[in-house]
Motif scaffolding. Sequence first.
Motif, PDB file in Angstrom:
ATOM      1  N   GLU A 193       0.838  -1.192   0.000  1.00  0.00           N
ATOM      2  CA  GLU A 193       0.000   0.000   0.000  1.00  0.00           C
ATOM      3  C   GLU A 193       0.873   1.241   0.000  1.00  0.00           C
ATOM      4  OE1 GLU A 193      -4.454   0.261   1.894  1.00  0.00           O
ATOM      5  OE2 GLU A 193      -2.790  -0.109   3.211  1.00  0.00           O
ATOM      6  N   LYS A 194       0.513   2.210  -0.845  1.00  0.00           N
ATOM      7  CA  LYS A 194       1.276   3.453  -0.911  1.00  0.00           C
ATOM      8  C   LYS A 194       1.012   4.283   0.336  1.00  0.00           C
ATOM      9  CE  LYS A 194       1.308   3.661  -5.950  1.00  0.00           C
ATOM     10  NZ  LYS A 194       0.935   4.442  -7.150  1.00  0.00           N
ATOM     11  N   PRO A 195       2.075   4.907   0.909  1.00  0.00           N
ATOM     12  CA  PRO A 195       1.902   5.693   2.143  1.00  0.00           C
ATOM     13  C   PRO A 195       0.869   6.808   2.008  1.00  0.00           C
ATOM     14  CG  PRO A 195       4.229   5.326   1.685  1.00  0.00           C
ATOM     15  CD  PRO A 195       3.478   4.835   0.489  1.00  0.00           C
ATOM     16  N   LEU A 196       0.839   7.467   0.825  1.00  0.00           N
ATOM     17  CA  LEU A 196      -0.113   8.561   0.625  1.00  0.00           C
ATOM     18  C   LEU A 196      -1.546   8.057   0.705  1.00  0.00           C
ATOM     19  CD1 LEU A 196      -0.667  11.523  -0.066  1.00  0.00           C
ATOM     20  CD2 LEU A 196      -0.510  10.920  -2.494  1.00  0.00           C
TER      21      LEU A 196
ATOM     22  N   LEU B   4      -2.546   5.363   2.231  1.00  0.00           N
ATOM     23  CA  LEU B   4      -2.798   4.913   3.600  1.00  0.00           C
ATOM     24  C   LEU B   4      -3.174   6.084   4.500  1.00  0.00           C
ATOM     25  CD1 LEU B   4      -2.736   2.618   5.693  1.00  0.00           C
ATOM     26  CD2 LEU B   4      -0.305   3.113   6.029  1.00  0.00           C
ATOM     27  N   TRP B   5      -2.401   7.175   4.426  1.00  0.00           N
ATOM     28  CA  TRP B   5      -2.702   8.356   5.246  1.00  0.00           C
ATOM     29  C   TRP B   5      -4.035   8.983   4.845  1.00  0.00           C
ATOM     30  CZ3 TRP B   5      -0.724   9.522   9.725  1.00  0.00           C
ATOM     31  CH2 TRP B   5       0.564   9.069  10.050  1.00  0.00           C
ATOM     32  N   LEU B   6      -4.332   8.970   3.554  1.00  0.00           N
ATOM     33  CA  LEU B   6      -5.605   9.523   3.088  1.00  0.00           C
ATOM     34  C   LEU B   6      -6.768   8.708   3.635  1.00  0.00           C
ATOM     35  CD1 LEU B   6      -7.036  11.587   1.272  1.00  0.00           C
ATOM     36  CD2 LEU B   6      -6.826   9.957  -0.611  1.00  0.00           C
ATOM     37  N   ARG B   7      -6.620   7.395   3.640  1.00  0.00           N
ATOM     38  CA  ARG B   7      -7.675   6.527   4.164  1.00  0.00           C
ATOM     39  C   ARG B   7      -7.868   6.747   5.664  1.00  0.00           C
ATOM     40  NH1 ARG B   7      -7.228   0.141   3.261  1.00  0.00           N
ATOM     41  NH2 ARG B   7      -5.648   0.398   4.879  1.00  0.00           N
ATOM     42  N   VAL B   8      -6.750   6.874   6.402  1.00  0.00           N
ATOM     43  CA  VAL B   8      -6.841   7.134   7.840  1.00  0.00           C
ATOM     44  C   VAL B   8      -7.539   8.464   8.107  1.00  0.00           C
ATOM     45  CG1 VAL B   8      -5.495   7.625   9.917  1.00  0.00           C
ATOM     46  CG2 VAL B   8      -4.831   5.729   8.434  1.00  0.00           C
ATOM     47  N   ALA B   9      -7.217   9.489   7.315  1.00  0.00           N
ATOM     48  CA  ALA B   9      -7.823  10.817   7.495  1.00  0.00           C
ATOM     49  C   ALA B   9      -9.324  10.765   7.234  1.00  0.00           C
ATOM     50  CB  ALA B   9      -7.157  11.819   6.561  1.00  0.00           C
TER      51      ALA B   9
ATOM     52  N   SER C  53     -11.051   8.920  10.068  1.00  0.00           N
ATOM     53  CA  SER C  53     -11.055   9.751  11.283  1.00  0.00           C
ATOM     54  C   SER C  53     -12.135  10.820  11.213  1.00  0.00           C
ATOM     55  CB  SER C  53      -9.684  10.404  11.479  1.00  0.00           C
ATOM     56  OG  SER C  53      -8.682   9.428  11.624  1.00  0.00           O
TER      57      SER C  53
END
Length: 204
Positions: free
Chosen positions: A93-96, A98-103, A106
Amino acid sequence: MNIYIKPKKKANLRNKNVILIKDVADVVAKGDEAKKIEKIKLQSLSVKEKTANYLVSVTDIIKKINSAYPNATVNNVGESDTWVHCVYREKQEKPLFLWLRVAIISIILFIGASTAIMSFHTDGQIPKIFERFYLMFYGVEKTNPAIITIPYSIGLAAGIILFYNHFFGKKITDDPTPIEVEIETYEEDVTKTMIDLMENRNDS
């Protein structure tokens, strides 16, 4: 010789072509025999998909041990079936992303929790209760009395922090959080369901 085995409910394997006894069970035996027993092969695996699921019965383990140690007595002190989940190619999974999904998750959780709290306060008529408390103690009618609403809001936030046992990503105590308890319960239900499905598949 007495041999004690304790099979697990679930075993996770990565990039393995065989299942050994040590992968699915703990072994207790006299001397160095335990290490030898742990290296006994239970099953060869065929790599076809990214992931694969196998069911290992305690009877399979006992048969393999009895083949190597005919005069031994094998005692099972664990599970009767073990779900073996094998992973051969993990999804990168691409970090970008992953962070977008977490955001996004949230934001959805924040909006949902806020809506739930406001709905509860509306149904319970909390503002009117605070106004009546203020009238009882001070003898004056006042809308949204800050002397009550502000401590209540702080207490509500503190109660949520204590309930979930987390503050800025750190646990307050060593006790399991409600989320951890629910996740553990969910994983146990999934494991039990997978074992039942594989047993039914083998029987049919």
